[in-house]
Structure formats: structure tokens, C-alpha cells
Design a protein around this motif. Structure first.
Motif, mmCIF file in Angstrom:
data_model
loop_
_atom_site.group_PDB
_atom_site.id
_atom_site.type_symbol
_atom_site.label_atom_id
_atom_site.label_comp_id
_atom_site.label_asym_id
_atom_site.label_seq_id
_atom_site.Cartn_x
_atom_site.Cartn_y
_atom_site.Cartn_z
ATOM 1 N N PRO A 186 41.144 5.465 -12.305
ATOM 2 C CA PRO A 186 42.067 5.083 -11.564
ATOM 3 C C PRO A 186 43.143 3.888 -11.907
ATOM 4 N N ALA A 187 44.497 4.123 -11.778
ATOM 5 C CA ALA A 187 45.355 3.193 -12.360
ATOM 6 C C ALA A 187 45.419 2.143 -11.381
ATOM 7 N N ASN A 188 45.074 1.748 -10.316
ATOM 8 C CA ASN A 188 45.035 0.658 -9.548
ATOM 9 C C ASN A 188 43.814 -0.103 -9.743
ATOM 10 N N GLN A 189 43.121 0.225 -10.768
ATOM 11 C CA GLN A 189 41.891 -0.693 -11.196
ATOM 12 C C GLN A 189 42.148 -1.084 -12.636
ATOM 13 N N ASP A 190 41.660 -2.213 -12.865
ATOM 14 C CA ASP A 190 41.626 -2.726 -14.481
ATOM 15 C C ASP A 190 40.793 -1.469 -15.325
ATOM 16 N N ILE A 191 41.598 -1.090 -16.217
ATOM 17 C CA ILE A 191 40.849 -0.112 -17.271
ATOM 18 C C ILE A 191 39.540 -0.681 -17.917
ATOM 19 N N ALA A 192 39.660 -1.962 -18.093
ATOM 20 C CA ALA A 192 38.312 -2.524 -18.765
ATOM 21 C C ALA A 192 37.025 -2.330 -17.547
ATOM 22 N N LYS A 216 46.125 7.958 -9.712
ATOM 23 C CA LYS A 216 46.619 7.030 -8.725
ATOM 24 C C LYS A 216 47.938 6.254 -9.329
ATOM 25 N N LEU A 217 48.715 6.744 -10.173
ATOM 26 C CA LEU A 217 49.936 5.885 -10.797
ATOM 27 C C LEU A 217 50.516 5.527 -9.518
ATOM 28 N N ASP A 218 50.906 6.276 -8.470
ATOM 29 C CA ASP A 218 51.645 5.837 -7.492
ATOM 30 C C ASP A 218 51.121 4.774 -6.605
ATOM 31 N N ASP A 221 50.334 -1.618 -7.895
ATOM 32 C CA ASP A 221 51.257 -2.387 -7.232
ATOM 33 C C ASP A 221 52.823 -2.417 -7.593
ATOM 34 N N LYS A 222 53.689 -2.912 -6.502
ATOM 35 C CA LYS A 222 54.977 -2.739 -7.112
ATOM 36 C C LYS A 222 55.412 -3.609 -8.322
ATOM 37 N N GLY A 223 56.095 -3.148 -9.052
ATOM 38 C CA GLY A 223 56.202 -3.850 -10.230
ATOM 39 C C GLY A 223 55.635 -4.173 -11.536
ATOM 40 N N THR A 224 54.367 -3.225 -11.270
ATOM 41 C CA THR A 224 53.225 -3.354 -12.494
ATOM 42 C C THR A 224 53.492 -1.668 -12.977
ATOM 43 N N ASN A 225 53.249 -1.538 -14.004
ATOM 44 C CA ASN A 225 53.084 -0.020 -14.568
ATOM 45 C C ASN A 225 51.898 0.253 -15.376
ATOM 46 N N ALA A 226 51.594 1.418 -16.083
ATOM 47 C CA ALA A 226 50.557 1.405 -16.698
ATOM 48 C C ALA A 226 50.682 2.142 -18.004
ATOM 49 N N LEU A 227 51.913 1.557 -18.640
ATOM 50 C CA LEU A 227 52.458 1.790 -20.004
ATOM 51 C C LEU A 227 51.481 1.600 -21.147
ATOM 52 N N ASP A 228 50.928 0.237 -20.795
ATOM 53 C CA ASP A 228 49.798 -0.346 -21.718
ATOM 54 C C ASP A 228 48.873 0.758 -22.217
ATOM 55 N N VAL A 229 48.026 1.349 -21.003
ATOM 56 C CA VAL A 229 47.141 2.311 -20.998
ATOM 57 C C VAL A 229 47.860 3.685 -21.552
ATOM 58 N N LEU A 230 48.782 4.076 -21.007
ATOM 59 C CA LEU A 230 49.320 5.546 -21.368
ATOM 60 C C LEU A 230 49.501 5.591 -22.843
ATOM 61 N N GLU A 231 50.372 4.344 -23.362
ATOM 62 C CA GLU A 231 50.786 4.488 -24.758
ATOM 63 C C GLU A 231 49.462 3.910 -25.521
ATOM 64 N N THR A 271 61.452 11.214 -12.255
ATOM 65 C CA THR A 271 62.314 10.363 -11.811
ATOM 66 C C THR A 271 61.957 9.011 -11.825
ATOM 67 N N SER A 272 60.525 8.819 -12.448
ATOM 68 C CA SER A 272 60.212 7.511 -12.638
ATOM 69 C C SER A 272 60.927 6.610 -13.758
ATOM 70 N N PRO A 273 61.077 5.526 -13.331
ATOM 71 C CA PRO A 273 61.874 4.504 -14.222
ATOM 72 C C PRO A 273 61.016 4.189 -15.382
ATOM 73 N N ASP A 274 59.737 3.915 -14.987
ATOM 74 C CA ASP A 274 58.562 3.739 -15.871
ATOM 75 C C ASP A 274 58.442 4.671 -17.113
#
Ligand code: GDP
Ligand code: MG
Length: 620
Positions: A186-192, A216-218, A221-231, A271-274
Motif C-alpha cells: 500500500p502506498a500509504n505505508q512506508d515501502i521499507a 492506495k495511491l489515492d 497524505d496530501k502533498g506527498t506522492n509515490a514517484l520515488d517508488v514508482l520510478e 488527470t493526476s498532476p503527479d
């Protein structure tokens, strides 16, 4: 014509055959498993990481049981089969082959019921998979295995060991080199801290067969994204990470259907800015296509080695079957034939022991060459023919009137007495050969490969053979005793005629004094000694004769009979037996029967798999 799409279907069919015959990944199989050789996609992740949601999203249907605690308690092998557009989608279970489910709520119920059928209501887990095939125009060809979620604590009613049991079961799937790992975090949890990544890292350190899925990308927390993981910067994998937005619990409660959910997910990424720049490589539909393509190419690459594994296994199993023996016929005639064949196989080995080729027959010669002469040599003739005894026997034979010339009666009694001693070694020879033959029967049965599976027949043959040997021994003994008695019944006259005749010297009769008495004594002593030595030479002559004739009698009565007719009596008896008695004789060792059944089952599986592969014409 078969296309690449049939590859996944092919593996599906082989997997179904595997499960039907008790071969499934994660099962504790004693054999090398065909299942393990097949590429599979296993879904792993912690509880509530979104596994079920991802699967349902890939299928486009709600069909998985929901609830708190450990809902998935058996592996679910989910085989997706794409059908023509516009067709009604339906599901089928491996354990209910002829029932089509079009109501997916019923599918959910059946998964629950079938789970309980094996695990009981006790919430235990089981490695025996449930097979579910879904045919739908909305799926890609793909096989996924849903595994119980990794968990930290057992809930009420579950044994403490469940946490470890689940981890072990999941590991047994993902550690196989042919397993493609769909690791859900889940993205709302630290990947580590992701359970899925932790396990994947353990069994696939290079990240070669792990697909990272971030749900659970949606919910981040507002203002955070998962780009570090996804990329791929947080945790590097050879395959690209895929982000997912599943239905939230609120969506599920509002019965938002899967098609609408897929559309919402597409919109989210577009439509996602991230994630806008990644939109074409995100979402559950993309994930399904990616996995399908990957699975196909992996299968394609594996087919030659699977084929050679199958061929090699068939060869091994065929030769094991030969070793274990083929199944037994059921009708009485064929059973009688089988029993006679087995007897003959035993008899052949027994004869080889006697005639040479196999060891043991030489021990019979050992009896004649060693034991018999040694026993003859040990007979107490010295004592029997001592002067004292000769005197005693001769005097007793004479009665009140001492003999005048050669004591006919005395000789006869001495010889008779001596010959009696031969009975012992004669009978002992028959016994010694009997024991050699008995031992050879035992060894022949033990060496008879064909008999191994029939303990009842083994002991029956042993009993019949030993009974026959016992009869032969009786006859052998009677015959050797007869040889000895024959020697007693008629003495060789010539032998005595050729003896130098004793010159009768009366001595000096006139001088009847003390000297004369000693003379008489000396005369008597020499006389008896001569008698003793004459008897001794006669007995030695007989001993030489018996040394030669006893072996002939023993071989004639025992060895030759054993060779010619050991089981003859048994054969006449078995001919009269009923079908039931015959099948009792062919009663197999249950362990062996079980082993053959296992072997036959596996052979069936591998042949089926070979046929499946043969039936696909490769379009490459
Ligand atoms: P599982 O235990 O791994 O099978 O997890 P589930 O698929 O049952 O999901 C657990 C909960 O998380 C459910 O209430 C889902 O609706 C919710 N959930 C899963 N994925 C997402 C997601 O991407 N976004 C949101 N908002 N909720 C999700
Ligand atoms: Mg679940």
C-alpha cells in the motif's frame, strides 16, 4: 490454429491436471513436482494491502470473499480466459467441473464453502489450492495465485502458529524459480516496511521475477506522492512498478461496479498532476496486460525444458512401474496364471543356486567333501575295537563254550556293532543337505524380484517348498539308513577268506605251570588284537564305500527331487483353489500397492501433460 494465447491455456490445463492428481506447488510432495516447473504468478502482500481488490480489478468482477481476519486460507488459482466480445462471462471451479457460475456472488460463496470443506470452520490454513477459471471478454489470458495475506498476529480462534504457517506457505510458492511474484504494497505505508517487498527481497534478491504493485495511491497524505517508488528509486526491480487505485471501502459499500471503478482509475491517472506522465503505464488494466505478456513469454521460454522434464519423468516412472510390477488381473484364470508364473520365476532362481550361476549349491558338495568324511573319521571305532571290548563281545558271543577257531559269532557282533555307528553320519548328511536346500529356498524367495510385492504368496511358496524338502529329507534318511543296513545284512565274504588264517598253536600243554598261564594270556591277547584289527579293516572298507554312496543317495532323494519337483505338490493343490483363495495369495503389500498407485497417478499426469503440449501446434 493455436496461437501464443493458447500457451497460458495450456499451462492452465496442466495445472488443473496437477491439482487433480495431488501435485500442487507448496504441497509437501515427495516427488519432483511438475507444478513447480510451470511458470505461475503468485500474489503476495500483507493483510489489507489490497490483494483482493487488485485481483477483482484485473478480473472486472466482485467475486472474492471479504471480511476481517484471514479470509484467504487456501491458495486460489485463478485462471483467466479471454472470450469473444459480447459473450456472457462465467466462472467454473476445478472441483465442480460441470457447473457454470454466472452469478459472481455465488462464486464468492463457493470459495468460502470450499475453503471450509478442507480447513474446517476452525480457520486453519491449507496448501491445497482451489481452482477457479473465469471466462470473460473483459480479461486477458492470465493465471494468478491468490495466497493468504501475510499477517503479524493470529486472531481469535486461530492457533498462534498461523502467522508462521502462512509465511511458510507463501514462501513455498514464491521461492520456486518459476514463480513470478506480484508483490502488493500500500502506498500509504512506508515501502521499507512492506511485507511483500520483504519476502520478495528474500527469495529474489536481484528483483528479476518480482513485479511491484503500489495500491492506495489515492490515500496518500496530501502533498506527498509515490514517484520515488514508482520510478524505481526507492526499491529497484527489473520490471517496472505499477501504481493502482482500487475502490475504497466506501465505493464498495455503495456498490460501485468494477467497470465504473476501472474508468475512475483511468481518470485518476490521466488527470493526476503527479502521475500524468506515467498514465499509460499505470492502473489495473495495464497491470493485467503487462503480466499476461510477461507470463506468455516466460512460458514460451520454458516450454522446451518442461517438455524434456516431462519426457524424462515419463521414462523414470515407466521403469519404476516395471520395478513395482503391473497391476494384477482380476479373473481367476489370469490370477492362476500369474501365480504359476511367479512360482516359475522363483523356481528358476532356486535352480540357478543349485546348478551354479548363483552361489550356494557348492555348500552341498561341502557336506559330502568335508562334513561327512570328518564325521566318519570321528566314529569311536578305537573304543569299540579295543582289546577289552573285543574280548568282551567275543566271549559273550561264545557263551559257555569258547570258540575253537575264528569266532564267527564274535566277528559278526563286532561288525554289526561297528556298522551301527554309521547311522549317525548318514542321517546327519541328509539333515545338512536339507538345511542347505532350505536356506537356498529362503534366498531364492528373497532374490525373486517379481515376488517382492506379494508377501502372502511368498510365505505360501516358502511353506510349500519347505514341506516338500521335509518329505525329501525323510526319504533321503530312509535311503541312507538302508545303505547302512544293507552293509550289516550281508558281509563281504571274500574279505574274510583272504585274511591270513590263524595257525592254531596250543602251546606247551604238558608244562602246565605259571609260565604256561602267561603264554595262554599272550596268545589270547594277540588273538583278540588280530580280531580287532581285522574288524577294523573291514569297517574301514565299509566306511570308504559309504563315503561314496551316502552322497549319491542324498543327491538322488533330496537334491535331484528338489530340482525336479519342489513345487509339484503345490501345483496340484493350487489348481483346485477358488478365485477368492487365489486373490488372497496375490494380496499385495499395502505399502507397495500405495506406491504403485502413486506412481500410476503421476504417470497419468505426465502423459496427460505431454498430450496437452503435443496438441498445441506452435505458431512462432
Ligand atoms: P487484502 O486484504 O490485501 O485482500 O485487501 P483488500 O483488497 O480486501 O483491501 C482492504 C481494504 O482497502 C478494502 O476496504 C479496500 O476497499 C481498501 N482498498 C484497497 N485498495 C485501495 C485503493 O487503492 N484505494 C482505496 N481508497 N482503498 C483501497
Ligand atoms: Mg483479501
Amino acid at each position: 490454429m493455436a496461437t501464443m494465447e493458447s500457451l497460458i491455456g495450456l499451462v492452465n490445463r496442466i495445472q488443473r491436471a496437477c491439482t487433480a492428481l495431488g501435485d500442487y506447488g507448496g504441497g509437501d510432495n515427495a516427488f519432483s513436482s511438475l507444478w513447480d516447473a510451470l511458470p505461475t504468478v503468485a500474489v503476495v502482500g500483507g493483510q489489507s494491502s489490497g490483494k483482493s481488490s487488485v485481483l477483482e480489478s484485473i478480473v472486472g468482477r466482485d467475486f472474492l470473499p471479504r471480511g476481517s481476519g484471514i479470509v484467504t486460507r487456501r491458495p486460489l488459482v485463478l485462471q483467466l480466459q479471454r472470450t469473444e466480445d459480447g459473450q456472457q462471462d462465467y466462472a467454473e471451479f476445478g472441483h465442480l467441473p460441470r457447473r457454470r457460475f454466472t452469478d459472481f456472488a455465488m462464486v464468492r460463496k463457493e470459495i468460502q464453502d470450499e475453503t471450509d470443506r478442507i480447513t474446517g470452520k476452525t480457520k486453519q490454513i491449507s496448501p491445497v489450492p482451489i481452482h477457479l477459471s473465469i471466462y470473460s471478454p473483459y480479461v486477458v489470458n492470465l493465471t494468478l495465485i491468490d495466497l493468504p495475506g501475510l499477517t503479524k498476529v493470529a486472531v481469535e480462534g486461530q492457533p498462534e502458529s498461523v502467522v508462521e504457517d502462512i509465511e511458510n506457505m507463501v514462501r513455498s510458492y514464491v521461492e520456486k524459480p518459476n514463480c513470478i511474484i506480484l508483490a502488493i504494497s500500500p502506498a500509504n505505508q512506508d515501502i521499507a516496511t512492506s511485507d511483500a517487498i520483504k519476502l520478495a527481497r528474500e527469495v529474489d534478491a536481484a528483483g528479476e521475477r518480482t513485479f511491484g504493485v503500489l495500491t492506495k495511491l489515492d490515500l496518500m497524505d496530501k502533498g506527498t506522492n509515490a514517484l520515488d517508488v514508482l520510478e524505481g528509486r526507492s526499491y529497484r526491480l527489473q520490471q517496472p512498478w505499477v501504481g493502482i487505485v482500487n475502490r475504497s471501502q466506501a465505493d464498495i459499500n455503495k456498490n460501485v461496479d468494477m467497470i465504473a471503478a476501472r474508468r475512475k482509475e483511468r481518470e485518476y491517472f490521466a488527470t493526476s498532476p503527479d502521475y500524468g506522465h506515467l498514465a499509460s503505464k499505470m492502473g489495473s488494466e495495464y497491470l493485467a496486460r503487462l503480466l499476461s505478456k510477461h507470463l506468455e513469454s516466460v512460458i514460451k521460454a520454458r516450454i522446451p525444458s518442461i517438455t524434456s522434464l516431462i519426457n524424462k519423468s515419463i521414462e523414470e516412472l515407466e521403469s519404476e512401474m516395471d520395478l513395482l510390477g503391473r497391476p494384477i488381473a482380476v479373473d481367476a484364470g489370469a490370477q492362476l496364471y500369474t501365480i504359476l508364473e511367479l512360482c516359475r520365476a522363483f523356481d528358476k532362481i532356486f535352480k540357478e543356486h543349485l546348478d551354479g550361476g548363483r552361489p550356494g549349491g557348492d555348500q552341498i558338495y561341502g557336506v559330502f567333501d568335508n562334513k561327512l568324511p570328518a564325521a566318519l573319521k570321528k566314529l569311536p571305532f578305537d573304543r569299540h575295537l579295543s582289546i577289552q571290548n573285543v574280548r568282551k563281545v567275543v566271549s559273550e558271543a561264545d557263551g559257555y563254550q569258547p570258540h575253537l577257531i575264528a569266532p564267527e559269532q564274535g566277528y559278526r557282533r563286532l561288525i554289526e556293532g561297528a556298522l551301527n555307528y554309521f547311522r549317525g553320519p548318514a542321517e546327519a548328511s541328509a539333515d545338512a543337505v536339507h538345511f542347505v536346500l532350505k536356506e537356498l529356498v529362503r534366498r531364492s524367495i528373497a532374490e525373486c524380484q517379481e515376488l517382492k510385492r506379494f508377501p502372502s504368496l511368498q510365505s505360501t511358496i516358502a511353506g510349500a517348498a519347505n514341506e516338500a524338502l521335509e518329505r525329501f529329507r525323510e526319504n533321503g534318511k530312509k535311503t541312507v539308513i538302508r545303505l547302512v543296513d544293507m552293509e550289516s545284512s550281508y558281509l563281504t565274504v571274500d574279505f574274510f577268506r583272504r585274511l591270513p588264517q590263524e595257525v592254531e598253536k596250543a602251546g606247551n600243554v604238558a608244562g602246565a605251570n605259571a609260565a604256561a598261564t602267561t603264554n595262554v594270556d599272550r596268545y589270547a591277547e594277540g588273538h583278540f588284537r588280530r580280531i580287532g584289527s581285522n574288524v577294523s579293516s573291514y569297517v574301514n572298507m565299509v566306511s570308504e564305500t559309504l563315503k561314496n554312496t551316502i552322497p549319491k543317495a542324498v543327491v538322488y532323494c533330496q537334491v535331484r527331487e528338489a530340482k525336479l519337483s519342489l513345487l509339484n505338490h503345490f501345483y496340484t493343490q493350487i489348481g483346485k483353489k477358488e478365485g477368492k483363495q487365489l486373490s488372497e495369495l496375490l494380496d499385495e503389500d499395502p505399502a507397495l500397492m500405495e506406491k504403485r498407485q502413486q506412481c500410476a497417478k503421476r504417470l497419468e499426469l505426465y502423459k496427460k501433460a505431454r498430450d496437452e503440449i503435443d496438441s498445441v501446434s506452435w505458431a512462432r
